[in-house]
Design a protein around this motif. Structure first.
Motif, short mmCIF file in Angstrom:
data_model
loop_
_atom_site.label_atom_id
_atom_site.label_comp_id
_atom_site.label_asym_id
_atom_site.label_seq_id
_atom_site.Cartn_x
_atom_site.Cartn_y
_atom_site.Cartn_z
N UNK A 101 -4.42 -49.49 14.23
CA UNK A 101 -3.92 -48.50 13.27
C UNK A 101 -4.46 -47.12 13.59
N UNK A 102 -5.75 -47.04 13.86
CA UNK A 102 -6.37 -45.75 14.19
C UNK A 102 -5.75 -45.17 15.45
N UNK A 103 -5.58 -46.00 16.45
CA UNK A 103 -5.00 -45.53 17.71
C UNK A 103 -3.57 -45.05 17.56
N UNK A 104 -2.81 -45.71 16.70
CA UNK A 104 -1.41 -45.33 16.53
C UNK A 104 -1.23 -44.13 15.61
N UNK A 105 -2.24 -43.84 14.78
CA UNK A 105 -2.15 -42.69 13.88
C UNK A 105 -2.45 -41.37 14.59
N UNK A 106 -3.07 -41.43 15.76
CA UNK A 106 -3.38 -40.20 16.49
C UNK A 106 -2.10 -39.47 16.81
N UNK A 107 -2.15 -38.17 16.67
CA UNK A 107 -0.99 -37.35 16.99
C UNK A 107 -1.28 -36.55 18.24
N UNK A 121 0.12 -29.44 15.82
CA UNK A 121 -0.15 -28.01 15.63
C UNK A 121 -1.33 -27.75 14.69
N UNK A 122 -1.49 -28.56 13.65
CA UNK A 122 -2.62 -28.38 12.74
C UNK A 122 -3.94 -28.65 13.43
N UNK A 123 -3.96 -29.65 14.28
CA UNK A 123 -5.18 -29.97 15.04
C UNK A 123 -5.53 -28.82 15.98
N UNK A 124 -4.53 -28.23 16.59
CA UNK A 124 -4.77 -27.09 17.49
C UNK A 124 -5.31 -25.91 16.70
N UNK A 125 -4.75 -25.63 15.53
CA UNK A 125 -5.24 -24.53 14.69
C UNK A 125 -6.70 -24.77 14.28
N UNK A 126 -7.00 -26.00 13.91
CA UNK A 126 -8.36 -26.33 13.51
C UNK A 126 -9.32 -26.15 14.69
N UNK A 127 -8.94 -26.60 15.87
CA UNK A 127 -9.77 -26.41 17.05
C UNK A 127 -9.99 -24.93 17.34
N UNK A 128 -8.92 -24.13 17.24
CA UNK A 128 -9.04 -22.69 17.48
C UNK A 128 -9.97 -22.04 16.45
#
Length: 110
Positions: A61-67, A71-78
């Motif tokens: 489940x965890x592996x399949x939930x990864x996106x 874009x939100x993850x990229x914004x958070x990283x930035x």
């Protein structure tokens, strides 16, 4: 390394279950083999087999939930990267200020 140990006068096999061996057992369960039959064949309690299966499914489940390319993850990283840069800049400016005007030995303005 001993493969058998003496417990109460009865020899029992000591097995170490690597992740690979557990995976093979879980795959057999997912293919529909009976948990009772596997438990008897492998001498592993049913609750343990079910625990391995549940952990494997949770991991899936965890592996399949990864996106990917979220874009939100990229914004958070930035944003986190920028915060790190600003923190470093503040630390550098504080050190420069202390070097120019050390607070040690200064008198109060009172």
């Amino acid at each position: 390394m001993l493969n058998e140990s003496e417990v109460g006068g009865v020899a029992t096999e000591v097995k170490r279950w690597s992740a690979g061996r557990k995976k093979q057992v879980v795959l057999r369960l997912l293919r529909g083999e009976s948990v009772d039959a596997l438990s008897r064949e492998l001498a592993v309690p049913i609750y343990r087999l079910e625990e391995w299966r549940d952990r494997a499914l949770a991991g899936m489940d965890v592996g399949l939930k990864e996106r990917e390319n979220d874009p939100l993850e990229k914004q958070l990283d930035d944003a986190n990267r920028r915060i790190g840069e600003l923190v470093m800049e503040v630390e550098i400016l504080r050190k420069e200020r202390e070097v120019r005007r050390p607070l040690v030995g200064r008198r109060s303005s009172r």
